[in-house]
Every structure is written in C-alpha cells, then in structure tokens.
Design a protein around this motif. Sequence first.
Motif, PDB file in Angstrom:
ATOM      1  N   GLU A 100       0.823  -1.296   0.020  1.00  7.48           N
ATOM      2  CA  GLU A 100       0.183   0.118   0.045  1.00  7.48           C
ATOM      3  C   GLU A 100       0.789   1.435   0.173  1.00  7.48           C
ATOM      4  N   SER A 101       2.067   1.250   0.463  1.00  5.77           N
ATOM      5  CA  SER A 101       2.987   2.455   0.404  1.00  5.77           C
ATOM      6  C   SER A 101       3.826   2.450  -0.815  1.00  5.77           C
ATOM      7  N   THR A 102       3.811   1.660  -1.651  1.00  3.52           N
ATOM      8  CA  THR A 102       4.438   1.567  -2.824  1.00  3.52           C
ATOM      9  C   THR A 102       3.601   1.953  -4.097  1.00  3.52           C
ATOM     10  N   GLU A 103       3.908   2.996  -4.720  1.00  5.64           N
ATOM     11  CA  GLU A 103       3.069   3.172  -6.287  1.00  5.64           C
ATOM     12  C   GLU A 103       3.162   2.317  -7.073  1.00  5.64           C
ATOM     13  N   GLY A 104       2.172   1.641  -7.645  1.00  4.94           N
ATOM     14  CA  GLY A 104       2.290   0.524  -8.629  1.00  4.94           C
ATOM     15  C   GLY A 104       2.505  -0.987  -8.200  1.00  4.94           C
ATOM     16  N   ALA A 105       2.386  -0.993  -6.788  1.00  7.07           N
ATOM     17  CA  ALA A 105       2.773  -2.378  -6.121  1.00  7.07           C
ATOM     18  C   ALA A 105       1.233  -3.164  -6.126  1.00  7.07           C
ATOM     19  N   VAL A 106       1.550  -4.316  -6.264  1.00  5.19           N
ATOM     20  CA  VAL A 106       0.004  -5.116  -6.409  1.00  5.19           C
ATOM     21  C   VAL A 106       0.046  -6.176  -5.320  1.00  5.19           C
ATOM     22  N   ALA A 107       1.172  -6.719  -4.851  1.00  5.09           N
ATOM     23  CA  ALA A 107       1.057  -8.013  -4.139  1.00  5.09           C
ATOM     24  C   ALA A 107       2.200  -8.309  -3.443  1.00  5.09           C
ATOM     25  N   SER A 108       2.446  -8.893  -2.311  1.00  2.00           N
ATOM     26  CA  SER A 108       3.891  -9.045  -1.893  1.00  2.00           C
ATOM     27  C   SER A 108       3.612 -10.771  -1.223  1.00  2.00           C
ATOM     28  N   LEU A 109       4.632 -11.098  -0.762  1.00  2.00           N
ATOM     29  CA  LEU A 109       4.571 -12.611   0.064  1.00  2.00           C
ATOM     30  C   LEU A 109       6.051 -12.692   0.641  1.00  2.00           C
ATOM     31  N   VAL A 110       5.792 -13.679   1.644  1.00  2.00           N
ATOM     32  CA  VAL A 110       7.069 -14.480   2.381  1.00  2.00           C
ATOM     33  C   VAL A 110       7.129 -15.743   1.843  1.00  2.00           C
ATOM     34  N   MET A 111       8.047 -16.271   1.575  1.00  2.00           N
ATOM     35  CA  MET A 111       8.337 -17.692   1.105  1.00  2.00           C
ATOM     36  C   MET A 111       9.270 -18.290   1.427  1.00  2.00           C
ATOM     37  N   ASP A 112       9.490 -19.560   1.746  1.00  2.00           N
ATOM     38  CA  ASP A 112      10.956 -20.083   1.868  1.00  2.00           C
ATOM     39  C   ASP A 112      11.381 -20.747   0.577  1.00  2.00           C
ATOM     40  N   LEU A 113      12.753 -21.101   0.469  1.00  2.00           N
ATOM     41  CA  LEU A 113      13.370 -21.210  -0.722  1.00  2.00           C
ATOM     42  C   LEU A 113      12.748 -22.567  -1.606  1.00  2.00           C
ATOM     43  N   ASP A 114      11.972 -23.234  -0.883  1.00  2.00           N
ATOM     44  CA  ASP A 114      11.552 -24.465  -1.543  1.00  2.00           C
ATOM     45  C   ASP A 114       9.996 -24.280  -1.981  1.00  2.00           C
ATOM     46  N   GLY A 115       9.673 -22.916  -1.745  1.00  2.00           N
ATOM     47  CA  GLY A 115       8.221 -22.678  -2.554  1.00  2.00           C
ATOM     48  C   GLY A 115       7.186 -22.735  -1.590  1.00  2.00           C
ATOM     49  N   ILE A 116       7.456 -22.772  -0.285  1.00  2.00           N
ATOM     50  CA  ILE A 116       5.961 -22.883   0.541  1.00  2.00           C
ATOM     51  C   ILE A 116       6.006 -21.468   1.057  1.00  2.00           C
ATOM     52  N   PRO A 117       4.678 -20.942   0.641  1.00  2.00           N
ATOM     53  CA  PRO A 117       4.383 -19.694   1.105  1.00  2.00           C
ATOM     54  C   PRO A 117       4.052 -19.566   2.751  1.00  2.00           C
ATOM     55  N   LEU A 118       4.619 -18.454   3.190  1.00  2.00           N
ATOM     56  CA  LEU A 118       4.447 -18.356   4.831  1.00  2.00           C
ATOM     57  C   LEU A 118       3.370 -17.486   4.850  1.00  2.00           C
ATOM     58  N   ASP A 119       3.155 -16.403   4.127  1.00  2.00           N
ATOM     59  CA  ASP A 119       1.945 -15.409   4.103  1.00  2.00           C
ATOM     60  C   ASP A 119       2.106 -14.627   2.819  1.00  2.00           C
ATOM     61  N   SER A 120       0.907 -13.988   2.499  1.00  2.00           N
ATOM     62  CA  SER A 120       0.890 -13.001   1.295  1.00  2.00           C
ATOM     63  C   SER A 120      -0.103 -12.052   1.309  1.00  2.00           C
ATOM     64  N   PRO A 164      14.299  -6.581   8.837  1.00  2.00           N
ATOM     65  CA  PRO A 164      14.609  -6.924  10.219  1.00  2.00           C
ATOM     66  C   PRO A 164      13.359  -7.424  11.027  1.00  2.00           C
ATOM     67  N   GLU A 165      12.182  -6.627  10.837  1.00  2.00           N
ATOM     68  CA  GLU A 165      10.855  -7.171  11.569  1.00  2.00           C
ATOM     69  C   GLU A 165      10.446  -8.447  11.010  1.00  2.00           C
ATOM     70  N   LEU A 166      10.732  -8.860   9.741  1.00  2.00           N
ATOM     71  CA  LEU A 166      10.173 -10.175   9.087  1.00  2.00           C
ATOM     72  C   LEU A 166      10.929 -11.009   9.794  1.00  2.00           C
ATOM     73  N   LEU A 167      12.302 -10.807   9.703  1.00  2.00           N
ATOM     74  CA  LEU A 167      13.446 -11.830  10.248  1.00  2.00           C
ATOM     75  C   LEU A 167      13.144 -12.154  11.674  1.00  2.00           C
ATOM     76  N   GLU A 168      12.790 -10.938  12.576  1.00  2.00           N
ATOM     77  CA  GLU A 168      12.647 -11.260  13.801  1.00  2.00           C
ATOM     78  C   GLU A 168      11.488 -12.314  14.084  1.00  2.00           C
ATOM     79  N   GLU A 169      10.224 -12.163  13.224  1.00  2.00           N
ATOM     80  CA  GLU A 169       9.215 -13.124  13.300  1.00  2.00           C
ATOM     81  C   GLU A 169       9.661 -14.510  12.969  1.00  2.00           C
ATOM     82  N   LEU A 170      10.591 -14.801  11.992  1.00  2.00           N
ATOM     83  CA  LEU A 170      11.011 -15.770  11.314  1.00  2.00           C
ATOM     84  C   LEU A 170      11.866 -16.768  12.440  1.00  2.00           C
ATOM     85  N   SER A 171      12.648 -16.116  13.424  1.00  2.00           N
ATOM     86  CA  SER A 171      13.485 -16.636  14.118  1.00  2.00           C
ATOM     87  C   SER A 171      12.988 -17.150  15.552  1.00  2.00           C
TER      88      SER A 171
END
Lengths: 119, 119
Positions: free
Chosen positions: A11-31, A112-119
């Motif tokens: 919502e804070s980036t002009e033209g942005a439409v979607a985002s996600l956090v995923m692990d490198l094996d393709g499993i989405p954590l949230d989007s 850093p916020e995301l990384l904190e959630e992940l650890s």
Amino acid sequence: MFEAVLRDVVESTEGAVASLVMDLDGIPLDSYSRPDAPFDIKAVGVEFGVVIKSIAQAAQMLSAGNAQEVTIVADSLVTLIRLLSPRYFIALTLRPGGNAGRGRYLLRTRAPELLEELS
Amino acid sequence: MFEAVLRDVVESTEGAVASLVMDLDGIPLDSYSRPDAPFDIKAVGVEFGVVIKSIAQAAQMLSAGNAQEVTIVADSLVTLIRLLSPRYFIALTLRPGGNAGRGRYLLRTRAPELLEELS
C-alpha cells in the motif's frame, strides 16, 4: 503473522500489487494481494523462488558473498525480491512503471521485522 | 565488435568494473574489464546466464511476457543484465554502491546498437 508488513509494503509503494514471504522451497508463509492484482503472487513466488535458489548458489560460487536482492523486469510484471535469510525471501510485485526504488527501500528497511518473526 | 559499447558502458558508470555480451548458453561474444576488476566477467556471465534462461522461461510461464532486465545484488558484487533478444544478453558488473540506475539506463539505451550488430 507477517500480514501487517506485507500490506504496508504494497500500500506504500506506487504501482505495487502483491507481496509474500516464502521459503526457498516454494512454501508460502503469508501473502497480501490488492483485489486488482493481475498475477497470482504465490505462482510468481514459486516460479521465481527456484531461480533465487540458483542465484544464491551462483553468488557463492563466484565468492561474491550472499545474494541480497534480485529485481526481475518482464513486459507486464516487475518483481522485487529480498533474501531475508538463507531460507526465506520476501517478494513484491509491481506493474511496469511502478516505483521500484521505493519498493526496494521498503523491503530493505522492513526486513529486520520479518526476520525477527522468522527466528 | 561490441568493444566500443562495452567499454563506454563501464567507463560511463560510476563503480562499474566489467561488461560482456553473451548468448544464453554461456558463450561470450565480447567483453571489457577494467584492470582492477575483482571478478572474472566471463565467470559471472556463465553463472548468471543459466539463471537468466530460467527467468525468461518463468516469465513466459506466468504470462508476464518477455524478461527484459535482471538485477542481482550480492554482498560484494552488483550485476545488471539486459536481455537483447531471446538468445543474447549484456551484463554489467559494479562494486556495491556503484550507480546501478545509470548502468541500467545505459544498458537500455545502448541495447539497440548491440542488437543491430547481432542481427
């Protein structure tokens, strides 16, 4: 759990439409997707997630250190990816002409916020 | 034959160290390196060339059209890649903190000349 950050970044980036956090094996954590998002962010994550793994390995092979950030510009889709750790990444998709600089800045500063959630 | 453009792009971009034109199978057509370049540009091309092929395929799979541009930021190396055609790409490497925006601009604006040579 990552929802607030994922929504903020879109919502804070002009033209942005979607985002996600995923692990490198393709499993989405949230989007998060805007209702008018032209691409399925999970499909984008899966397709480019494989590539990110190869890029991380290539960077190591070249003794260039860890891969931090990848930007992919295609005709109708811009994808910004930031590695959060050797295992997770955040991706942000934009329409062509969207504010990629702002998107990259937000991914870097919110990581850093995301990384904190992940650890 | 691409020498003048390859050198111009490096010498006109702050922090740039090397550039090359390569086909997607990893065969270099021409390259230019500053004497102090910390990485072998051909090795960079080969490692990331494989990835570019996967990215181009992934973009097609997503119906996002042709891949145009890829930026890879690693700890000690920034690599800008522009697809010149479905078969060839130009890559420009920079030190971290180099002027990637300027590099991307030059790759985009000089691409038609290279493409003319290739056809």
